[in-house]
Scaffold this motif. Structure first.
Motif, PDB file in Angstrom:
ATOM      1  N   ALA A  75     -10.009   3.844  -4.475  1.00 30.71           N
ATOM      2  CA  ALA A  75     -11.158   2.959  -4.237  1.00 30.71           C
ATOM      3  C   ALA A  75     -11.332   2.677  -2.752  1.00 30.71           C
ATOM      4  N   ASN A 117      -3.429  -0.387   5.184  1.00 30.28           N
ATOM      5  CA  ASN A 117      -2.707   0.369   4.147  1.00 30.28           C
ATOM      6  C   ASN A 117      -1.286   0.613   4.648  1.00 30.28           C
ATOM      7  N   VAL A 152      -1.190  -6.262   3.386  1.00 33.77           N
ATOM      8  CA  VAL A 152      -1.736  -7.630   3.376  1.00 33.77           C
ATOM      9  C   VAL A 152      -0.824  -8.461   2.485  1.00 33.77           C
ATOM     10  N   ASP A 202      -8.120  -0.706  -9.643  1.00 36.48           N
ATOM     11  CA  ASP A 202      -7.161  -1.243 -10.620  1.00 36.48           C
ATOM     12  C   ASP A 202      -6.928  -2.748 -10.462  1.00 36.48           C
ATOM     13  N   ALA A 208      -8.859   6.367 -12.061  1.00 35.43           N
ATOM     14  CA  ALA A 208      -9.324   6.860 -10.763  1.00 35.43           C
ATOM     15  C   ALA A 208     -10.836   7.079 -10.792  1.00 35.43           C
TER      16      ALA A 208
HETATM   17  C1  FAD Z   1       1.239   9.046 -12.976  1.00 37.35           C
HETATM   18  C2  FAD Z   1      -0.209   8.627 -12.992  1.00 37.35           C
HETATM   19  C3  FAD Z   1      -1.182   9.506 -13.463  1.00 37.35           C
HETATM   20  C4  FAD Z   1      -2.517   9.125 -13.490  1.00 37.35           C
HETATM   21  N1  FAD Z   1      -3.455  10.018 -13.950  1.00 37.35           N
HETATM   22  C5  FAD Z   1      -4.759   9.672 -13.955  1.00 37.35           C
HETATM   23  C6  FAD Z   1      -5.752  10.583 -14.408  1.00 37.35           C
HETATM   24  O1  FAD Z   1      -5.436  11.708 -14.816  1.00 37.35           O
HETATM   25  N2  FAD Z   1      -7.068  10.187 -14.389  1.00 37.35           N
HETATM   26  C7  FAD Z   1      -7.438   8.945 -13.925  1.00 37.35           C
HETATM   27  O2  FAD Z   1      -8.645   8.640 -13.900  1.00 37.35           O
HETATM   28  N3  FAD Z   1      -6.539   8.057 -13.496  1.00 37.35           N
HETATM   29  C8  FAD Z   1      -5.203   8.390 -13.495  1.00 37.35           C
HETATM   30  N4  FAD Z   1      -4.271   7.487 -13.066  1.00 37.35           N
HETATM   31  C9  FAD Z   1      -4.715   6.146 -12.655  1.00 37.35           C
HETATM   32  C10 FAD Z   1      -5.305   6.156 -11.245  1.00 37.35           C
HETATM   33  O3  FAD Z   1      -4.408   6.782 -10.363  1.00 37.35           O
HETATM   34  C11 FAD Z   1      -5.614   4.731 -10.800  1.00 37.35           C
HETATM   35  O4  FAD Z   1      -6.514   4.152 -11.711  1.00 37.35           O
HETATM   36  C12 FAD Z   1      -6.208   4.730  -9.396  1.00 37.35           C
HETATM   37  O5  FAD Z   1      -5.237   5.145  -8.470  1.00 37.35           O
HETATM   38  C13 FAD Z   1      -6.728   3.339  -9.024  1.00 37.35           C
HETATM   39  O6  FAD Z   1      -7.271   3.385  -7.742  1.00 37.35           O
HETATM   40  P1  FAD Z   1      -7.091   2.147  -6.756  1.00 37.35           P
HETATM   41  O7  FAD Z   1      -7.763   2.520  -5.495  1.00 37.35           O
HETATM   42  O8  FAD Z   1      -7.472   0.889  -7.439  1.00 37.35           O
HETATM   43  O9  FAD Z   1      -5.507   2.050  -6.512  1.00 37.35           O
HETATM   44  P2  FAD Z   1      -4.565   3.074  -5.751  1.00 37.35           P
HETATM   45  O10 FAD Z   1      -5.104   4.437  -5.779  1.00 37.35           O
HETATM   46  O11 FAD Z   1      -3.208   2.851  -6.302  1.00 37.35           O
HETATM   47  O12 FAD Z   1      -4.615   2.555  -4.251  1.00 37.35           O
HETATM   48  C14 FAD Z   1      -4.157   1.302  -3.859  1.00 37.35           C
HETATM   49  C15 FAD Z   1      -3.824   1.380  -2.374  1.00 37.35           C
HETATM   50  O13 FAD Z   1      -3.609   0.068  -1.881  1.00 37.35           O
HETATM   51  C16 FAD Z   1      -2.416   0.035  -1.126  1.00 37.35           C
HETATM   52  N5  FAD Z   1      -1.929  -1.328  -1.218  1.00 37.35           N
HETATM   53  C17 FAD Z   1      -1.329  -1.937  -2.265  1.00 37.35           C
HETATM   54  N6  FAD Z   1      -1.035  -3.216  -1.960  1.00 37.35           N
HETATM   55  C18 FAD Z   1      -1.481  -3.398  -0.696  1.00 37.35           C
HETATM   56  C19 FAD Z   1      -1.465  -4.519   0.173  1.00 37.35           C
HETATM   57  N7  FAD Z   1      -0.963  -5.690  -0.194  1.00 37.35           N
HETATM   58  N8  FAD Z   1      -1.974  -4.380   1.418  1.00 37.35           N
HETATM   59  C20 FAD Z   1      -2.499  -3.182   1.818  1.00 37.35           C
HETATM   60  N9  FAD Z   1      -2.553  -2.090   1.023  1.00 37.35           N
HETATM   61  C21 FAD Z   1      -2.045  -2.210  -0.213  1.00 37.35           C
HETATM   62  C22 FAD Z   1      -1.531   1.072  -1.806  1.00 37.35           C
HETATM   63  O14 FAD Z   1      -0.501   1.482  -0.921  1.00 37.35           O
HETATM   64  C23 FAD Z   1      -2.543   2.162  -2.116  1.00 37.35           C
HETATM   65  O15 FAD Z   1      -2.719   2.991  -1.005  1.00 37.35           O
HETATM   66  C24 FAD Z   1      -2.911   7.838 -13.029  1.00 37.35           C
HETATM   67  C25 FAD Z   1      -1.937   6.955 -12.558  1.00 37.35           C
HETATM   68  C26 FAD Z   1      -0.597   7.338 -12.533  1.00 37.35           C
HETATM   69  C27 FAD Z   1       0.433   6.359 -12.019  1.00 37.35           C
END
Ligand code: FAD
Length: 455
Positions: free
Chosen positions: A14, A41, A83, A307, A328
């Motif tokens: 995201a 990040n 953060v 998420d 994702a």
């Molecule tokens: C093993 C596995 C397989 C998956 N397979 C699929 C799939 O096939 N299809 C699908 O749609 N989804 C899949 N998912 C789910 C998908 O990866 C997540 O829904 C997606 O990553 C969510 O995106 P996001 O940006 O919210 O979080 P993320 O991609 O996790 O990104 C969050 C970011 O924020 C950073 N962060 C966290 N806390 C802080 C903080 N306090 N300060 C600064 N930065 C911070 C983290 O380091 C990370 O870089 C899978 C997940 C896993 C674990």
């Protein structure tokens, strides 16, 4: 006049997409110095999580599932850190930089895209002995751990120890757990040729889930086909079963059975980053409740997505009766709307609503096996695997990363695996809280003190 500062927390699916869109849409304002974007990040890469099981299985190298931020982000300022506190009244994010310095970062607009962490339950022994599967460190650790169990079993003369070390348990029958069990079962199966003293029938994988079906989001028929396929490969699937206790030598399930094992992989659910608890607002299933425009209720300058957020699903019937699942696919599409709404709020324009019809799911079961449900089609076998891999290549954000992944697949297909342990994580604590750094956030008292000393 000073520039308006947009702070983006997190550069995952995201956060990265949101920053890229903001850079594009605010090109004029950025070049005139009217706006600045800061992305916080902890790492200098975005992690493509769906390919983590293949990293653990040794099909792809760890570096290949990362998208380097210096290449993906052009003009936004990158602040390496976490953060660890938010003060919505003072409009300040508190950042612990990777140097350990803690600094205040004032914002005009805040975008929270901090993702999720492994959801822990109050199960005795789980925190100490459960292995997670949510980041590169955990995937590398799990691979080393599994290979070391085979090595130790191979070296042992105690039949009970050999059997326990060759027994692997994965909890969580969603796509993460199912892919992990399936891909790692292929790893241990092909690794057996390197351990001639071990009886291959000793190696047992067990997938456990409290629900009556695997991956319910795939629909009943595909879920059953995946179950059938796993069972034919010898993976024991225990449904409608939970975990009661974990020790360093066994797992006790809720049906009373005890599995002697040294490996428990915990993938049974995620919850929003602990950061969201600092907002002091209503949470839905541990995630922040937002409006359909992704804004936090009562705070026009704060957007939450991915998420971390509980966003009403306008495609549900009736619209908004459920929340968007943490995938994702949603995270990336929410990022586009969040960025457009940040731009609209900067320019005083009307914000838009988030509405996205799910495009389906692809699940890699290792080798040539997969199940996929794209655009309501039901696919299995090699066709599903082709669709699954094509989907990942389409979804990976950089051509360079795509090329690395394809190269790894080809290399693995023709060259196989050397089954070596990297070893650099040996001696490290395996707890998910240690890998996910969930203990680093500031307490309410620490935040109060910062606010008092700032005023
Ligand atoms: C093993 C596995 C397989 C998956 N397979 C699929 C799939 O096939 N299809 C699908 O749609 N989804 C899949 N998912 C789910 C998908 O990866 C997540 O829904 C997606 O990553 C969510 O995106 P996001 O940006 O919210 O979080 P993320 O991609 O996790 O990104 C969050 C970011 O924020 C950073 N962060 C966290 N806390 C802080 C903080 N306090 N300060 C600064 N930065 C911070 C983290 O380091 C990370 O870089 C899978 C997940 C896993 C674990």
């Amino acid at each position: 006049m000073s520039a308006q500062r947009i702070v983006v927390v997190g550069a995952g699916f995201a956060g990265l997409k949101c920053v890229q869109r903001l850079e594009r849409e605010l090109k004029g304002e950025l070049s005139r110095g009217e706006v600045e974007i800061v992305v916080v990040n902890p790492h200098d890469y975005m992690l493509y999580l769906p390919l983590l099981p293949q990293v653990a299985a040794g099909v792809i190298t760890a570096q290949s599932v990362t998208v380097p931020l210096p290449r993906a982000i052009r003009t936004a300022q990158r602040l390496p850190g976490q953060v660890v506190g938010l003060d919505l009244q003072r409009k300040v994010a508190v950042v612990r930089k990777i140097s350990e310095d803690v600094v205040d970062l004032p914002y005009d607009r805040l975008v929270i895209a901090a993702g999720s962490v492994t959801r822990q339950f109050d199960i005795p022994g789980l925190e100490e002995h459960g292995l997670g599967m949510k980041n590169l460190g955990e995937a590398a650790y799990l691979r080393d751990h599994v290979l070391s169990q085979l090595e130790l079993a191979n070296a042992s003369t105690d039949p009970e120890e050999r059997a326990a070390r060759c027994s692997f348990v994965v909890i969580g029958g969603g796509y993460a757990g199912t892919e992990t069990a399936a891909c790692l079962e292929l790893l241990t199966d092909s690794a057996m040729k390197r351990f001639p003293r071990l009886d291959p029938t000793l190696v047992k994988w067990t997938l456990v889930d409290i629900a009556p079906r695997l991956m319910p989001e795939l629909g009943q028929r595909l879920g059953e086909e995946a179950l059938d396929l796993l069972r034919r490969r010898g993976i024991g699937v225990r449904l409608e079963t939970g975990v009661e206790r974990v020790t360093d030598e066994s797992v006790t399930l809720t049906d009373g059975s005890v599995i002697p094992t040294r490996t428990l992989v915990w993938t049974a659910g995620v919850t929003a980053s602990p950061l969201v608890k600092m907002l002091g607002v209503e949470l839905v299933r541990g995630r922040v409740k937002t409006g359909t425009d992704l804004r936090l209720d009562g705070y026009d300058d704060v957007f939450v997505l991915g998420d971390s957020a509980a966003i009403p699903d306008l495609t549900a019937s009736p619209p908004g009766s459920s929340i968007c699942p943490p995938t994702a696919q949603h995270a990336v599409r929410q990022a586009v709307v969040a960025a457009d709404n940040v731009v609209a709020s900067v320019r005083g324009e009307t914000l838009r609503e988030y509405k996205h019809h799910d495009l389906g799911l692809v699940v890699d079961l290792g080798g040539t096996q997969a199940v996929a449900h794209p655009l309501k089609l039901r696919l299995t076998g090699m066709v599903a695997q082709a669709v699954t891999r094509a989907y990942h290549l389409y979804a990976l954000p950089l051509t360079r990363t795509r090329a690395r992944v394809v190269f790894n697949w080809i290399l693995h297909l023709f060259g196989g695996d050397d089954f070596i342990r990297i070893g650099f994580l040996a001696g490290r604590k395996s707890e998910t809280s240690s890998f996910e750094e969930t203990r680093d956030y500031l307490s309410a008292d620490e935040m109060k003190q910062r606010s008092v000393s700032a005023s």
